[in-house]
Design an enzyme around this catalytic site. Structure first.
Site, PDB file in Angstrom:
ATOM      1  N   LYS A 154     -61.426   7.084  -9.415  1.00 25.66           N
ATOM      2  CA  LYS A 154     -61.121   5.681  -9.744  1.00 25.66           C
ATOM      3  C   LYS A 154     -60.038   5.722 -10.825  1.00 25.66           C
ATOM      4  O   LYS A 154     -60.319   5.920 -11.999  1.00 25.66           O
ATOM      5  CB  LYS A 154     -62.394   4.995 -10.265  1.00 25.66           C
ATOM      6  N   SER A 204     -60.596   5.174 -23.261  1.00 26.45           N
ATOM      7  CA  SER A 204     -60.864   4.711 -24.631  1.00 26.45           C
ATOM      8  C   SER A 204     -62.307   5.002 -25.035  1.00 26.45           C
ATOM      9  O   SER A 204     -63.185   5.220 -24.188  1.00 26.45           O
ATOM     10  CB  SER A 204     -60.598   3.211 -24.715  1.00 26.45           C
ATOM     11  N   GLY A 208     -65.598   4.854 -22.622  1.00 33.03           N
ATOM     12  CA  GLY A 208     -66.261   6.158 -22.463  1.00 33.03           C
ATOM     13  C   GLY A 208     -67.717   6.105 -22.877  1.00 33.03           C
ATOM     14  O   GLY A 208     -68.589   6.679 -22.210  1.00 33.03           O
ATOM     15  N   GLU A 225     -63.845  12.087 -22.337  1.00 31.91           N
ATOM     16  CA  GLU A 225     -62.768  12.442 -23.279  1.00 31.91           C
ATOM     17  C   GLU A 225     -62.100  11.147 -23.686  1.00 31.91           C
ATOM     18  O   GLU A 225     -61.608  10.404 -22.842  1.00 31.91           O
ATOM     19  CB  GLU A 225     -61.756  13.375 -22.607  1.00 31.91           C
ATOM     20  N   CYS A 259     -53.382  10.780 -26.057  1.00 31.41           N
ATOM     21  CA  CYS A 259     -54.606  10.850 -26.863  1.00 31.41           C
ATOM     22  C   CYS A 259     -54.415  11.805 -28.025  1.00 31.41           C
ATOM     23  O   CYS A 259     -55.070  11.687 -29.051  1.00 31.41           O
ATOM     24  CB  CYS A 259     -55.773  11.281 -25.988  1.00 31.41           C
ATOM     25  N   GLU A 358     -57.471   4.085 -33.523  1.00 32.71           N
ATOM     26  CA  GLU A 358     -56.339   4.472 -32.690  1.00 32.71           C
ATOM     27  C   GLU A 358     -55.554   3.218 -32.295  1.00 32.71           C
ATOM     28  O   GLU A 358     -56.114   2.286 -31.712  1.00 32.71           O
ATOM     29  CB  GLU A 358     -56.868   5.168 -31.424  1.00 32.71           C
TER      30      GLU A 358
HETATM   31  P1  NAD Z   1     -59.423   2.592 -20.749  1.00 28.38           P
HETATM   32  O1  NAD Z   1     -60.665   3.025 -21.448  1.00 28.38           O
HETATM   33  O2  NAD Z   1     -59.053   1.165 -20.834  1.00 28.38           O
HETATM   34  O3  NAD Z   1     -59.573   2.912 -19.173  1.00 28.38           O
HETATM   35  C1  NAD Z   1     -59.832   4.201 -18.713  1.00 28.38           C
HETATM   36  C2  NAD Z   1     -60.457   4.114 -17.334  1.00 28.38           C
HETATM   37  O4  NAD Z   1     -61.787   3.595 -17.441  1.00 28.38           O
HETATM   38  C3  NAD Z   1     -59.733   3.176 -16.379  1.00 28.38           C
HETATM   39  O5  NAD Z   1     -59.780   3.722 -15.082  1.00 28.38           O
HETATM   40  C4  NAD Z   1     -60.560   1.893 -16.463  1.00 28.38           C
HETATM   41  O6  NAD Z   1     -60.419   1.060 -15.341  1.00 28.38           O
HETATM   42  C5  NAD Z   1     -61.968   2.473 -16.576  1.00 28.38           C
HETATM   43  N1  NAD Z   1     -62.982   1.632 -17.210  1.00 28.38           N
HETATM   44  C6  NAD Z   1     -62.825   0.787 -18.247  1.00 28.38           C
HETATM   45  N2  NAD Z   1     -64.022   0.260 -18.603  1.00 28.38           N
HETATM   46  C7  NAD Z   1     -64.967   0.825 -17.794  1.00 28.38           C
HETATM   47  C8  NAD Z   1     -66.364   0.711 -17.663  1.00 28.38           C
HETATM   48  N3  NAD Z   1     -67.096  -0.114 -18.450  1.00 28.38           N
HETATM   49  N4  NAD Z   1     -67.002   1.438 -16.719  1.00 28.38           N
HETATM   50  C9  NAD Z   1     -66.303   2.271 -15.912  1.00 28.38           C
HETATM   51  N5  NAD Z   1     -64.963   2.419 -15.977  1.00 28.38           N
HETATM   52  C10 NAD Z   1     -64.298   1.713 -16.907  1.00 28.38           C
HETATM   53  O7  NAD Z   1     -58.249   3.545 -21.243  1.00 28.38           O
HETATM   54  P2  NAD Z   1     -56.681   3.488 -20.869  1.00 28.38           P
HETATM   55  O8  NAD Z   1     -56.065   2.298 -21.547  1.00 28.38           O
HETATM   56  O9  NAD Z   1     -56.476   3.646 -19.400  1.00 28.38           O
HETATM   57  O10 NAD Z   1     -56.149   4.841 -21.565  1.00 28.38           O
HETATM   58  C11 NAD Z   1     -55.847   4.928 -22.922  1.00 28.38           C
HETATM   59  C12 NAD Z   1     -57.001   5.554 -23.686  1.00 28.38           C
HETATM   60  O11 NAD Z   1     -57.325   6.813 -23.102  1.00 28.38           O
HETATM   61  C13 NAD Z   1     -56.641   5.882 -25.139  1.00 28.38           C
HETATM   62  O12 NAD Z   1     -57.718   5.565 -25.958  1.00 28.38           O
HETATM   63  C14 NAD Z   1     -56.407   7.388 -25.112  1.00 28.38           C
HETATM   64  O13 NAD Z   1     -56.588   8.035 -26.343  1.00 28.38           O
HETATM   65  C15 NAD Z   1     -57.410   7.816 -24.102  1.00 28.38           C
HETATM   66  N6  NAD Z   1     -57.089   9.139 -23.547  1.00 28.38           N
HETATM   67  C16 NAD Z   1     -57.880  10.204 -23.890  1.00 28.38           C
HETATM   68  C17 NAD Z   1     -57.575  11.474 -23.410  1.00 28.38           C
HETATM   69  C18 NAD Z   1     -58.438  12.650 -23.759  1.00 28.38           C
HETATM   70  O14 NAD Z   1     -58.413  13.634 -23.018  1.00 28.38           O
HETATM   71  N7  NAD Z   1     -59.184  12.614 -24.842  1.00 28.38           N
HETATM   72  C19 NAD Z   1     -56.484  11.652 -22.569  1.00 28.38           C
HETATM   73  C20 NAD Z   1     -55.692  10.543 -22.234  1.00 28.38           C
HETATM   74  C21 NAD Z   1     -56.023   9.286 -22.712  1.00 28.38           C
END
Ligand code: NAD
Length: 457
Positions: A154, A204, A208, A225, A259, A358
């Site tokens: 997804k 995020s 997560g 992550e 990240c 962040e």
């Molecule tokens: P996000 O949390 O908004 O979305 C990530 C994914 O989760 C998307 O596919 C989204 O549709 C899904 N999602 C959101 N809420 C959900 C829920 N309640 N249940 C199931 N799925 C859900 O993050 P983003 O804006 O796509 O990415 C940016 C964030 O990702 C930043 O915080 C960044 O630091 C982090 N990030 C972390 C790493 C790492 O390895 N630590 C790597 C890249 C990005």
């Protein structure tokens, strides 16, 4: 509908597809479950051949994939090419890991032969962010597949086209149904968590945590992550020019949307050292090339959307209201696309957003510390613990700092951003839940151990 548009030219609609319903997600899992049984019981060499073919397919479409990442998420072309190369390397690496031992033989007990054997978990549900639209889906999918699982991915809505194109290239190398992409937002993500046998999430902290709670309630293994608030400590004996260039690149490259991006710089020393480094860092930030990410020399493209741009500008304005100073940047250029100038701030209170949370964009806080102890206390004074860097020429200081920094990844004289795909990757504290990703750590996550005793008949 799920759609994405280019952050560089927001009128450029990249893709529009129906959102996957809960029933469609369930159907993808059912097909994957059927395909997984034959995949897991087949020879390891067949899995290696399929993953190597997938690597070739991705390599064959390298330019096209890089251009799509530039268009869909605004990644600068050089970084997008690097991400494709890394994606190919990940697939090749796991194509070989299928041949790693999957267990151990132990000294026999009074009963007889004792050995362990790892077996796949079933169908992995993968939920990914938009900022590494090719490498993150693959660094989850490749080990899951290598060790005998099926995959339902997804992707983030903002990176839907990248995920769909990746699946068009990779899925034909695999048995039917073994890898599926279900476009959608949080609802589709929840449907994935509700059906998966193992869940791997990147995104995020808030999302997560929600995913980890839901998966844990079902009793399935989960790794999450999440975000970082990554510090770089600069000691006075460091190569200050190199440190300034690296910190600027780690804070503002790809508009700070990694990240592992540097979010705080802690300079150790007196006021003279601080002023000296401030000048070098401002110059390095202003030397970053902001513009169309398709142009080869551009290192700072747009942020992902209008809300992200407004958040960065509002945070800089709030920093000033809170008594801080904007040293460079702080505003959005008057042009198409969601651009913000690389923004360096100092002098905010310890509880300001820039010191604690962040902000996913090209904004970074400069802090000062009298000595290493104070610098490490500042570096660790956040809920996150993903990456940290320390710049010094002194070996003992670097090892001491590496020991005391609360981060999953510690870099010495190297930027917080950038990770090697064959090493464990993950954070501490609020940045991660569960097992590390990548490298040898992945085998353990995507399999379960059976302990087998064989007594004489
Ligand atoms: P996000 O949390 O908004 O979305 C990530 C994914 O989760 C998307 O596919 C989204 O549709 C899904 N999602 C959101 N809420 C959900 C829920 N309640 N249940 C199931 N799925 C859900 O993050 P983003 O804006 O796509 O990415 C940016 C964030 O990702 C930043 O915080 C960044 O630091 C982090 N990030 C972390 C790493 C790492 O390895 N630590 C790597 C890249 C990005």
């Amino acid at each position: 509908m799920i759609s994405s548009s280019s952050p560089t030219q927001p009128k450029d609609l990249v893709v529009e597809v129906p959102e996957s319903s809960a029933a469609e997600v369930a159907a993808a899992f059912e097909a994957a479950r059927t395909a997984q049984k034959a995949w897991a019981s087949g020879p390891a060499a067949a899995r290696a051949t399929a993953l190597a073919a997938a690597a070739d397919a991705v390599a064959g479409a390298a330019d096209e994939l890089a251009e799509l990442a530039v268009r869909e998420v605004g990644k600068p072309l050089g970084e997008a090419k690097g991400e494709v190369a890394r994606s190919v390397a990940i697939l090749r690496y796991y194509a070989q890991q299928v041949f790693d031992p999957i267990g151990a033989v132990h000294e026999p007990s009074a009963q007889g032969l004792l050995f362990t054997r790892r077996r796949p978990l079933g169908v992995a549900g993968l939920i990914t962010p938009w900022n590494f639209p090719l490498a993150i889906p693959l660094w989850k999918a490749a080990p899951a597949l290598a060790f005998g699982n099926a995959v339902v991915l997804k992707p983030a809505p903002e990176a839907t086209a990248c995920a769909l194109r990746l699946a068009e290239l990779v899925a034909p190398c695999l048995p039917d149904g073994l890898l599926a992409v279900v476009p959608g937002d949080a609802d589709a993500g929840q449907a994935v968590v509700a059906a998966a046998d193992v869940v791997s999430f990147t995104g995020s902290v808030a999302a997560g945590n929600a995913v980890a709670v839901a998966a844990t309630k079902r009793g399935v293994a989960v790794q999450a992550e999440m975000g970082g608030q990554n510090p770089a400590i600069v000691l006075p004996d460091a190569d200050l020019d190199a440190a300034a260039r690296q910190v600027a690149a780690a804070a503002f490259g790809f508009a700070g949307q990694k990240c592992t991006a540097t979010k705080r710089v802690v300079v150790v020393g007196d006021a003279e050292v601080a002023a000296d480094f401030r000048g070098r860092l401002v110059a390095a930030a202003e030397a970053m090339v902001v513009g169309d990410p398709a142009e080869a020399d551009v290192t700072v493209g747009p942020v992902i959307d209008e809300a992200a741009r407004d958040r960065v500008v509002a945070t800089a304005e709030d920093a000033v209201r809170s008594g801080g100073r904007v040293l460079t940047g702080g505003s959005a250029p008057d042009r198409d696309g969601w651009f913000v100038a690389p923004t360096l701030v100092e002098g905010v209170p310890a509880d300001h957003t820039l010191a604690c949370d962040e902000v996913f964009g090209p904004i970074c806080l400069l802090q000062a510390a009298a000595d290493l102890d104070e610098a490490i206390a500042l570096a660790n004074a956040v809920p996150h613990g993903l990456a940290a860097a320390v710049y010094t020429r002194d070996l003992a200081t670097s090892l001491d700092a590496a020991q005391r920094l609360e981060a999953g990844l510690v870099k010495v004289n190297a930027p917080t951003s950038g990770v090697d795909f064959y090493l464990p990757f993950g954070g501490e504290k609020a940045s991660s839940i569960g097992a590390r990703e990548q490298g040898k750590a992945a085998q353990e996550f995507y399999t379960t151990t059976h302990t087998i005793t064989v007594a004489p008949a």
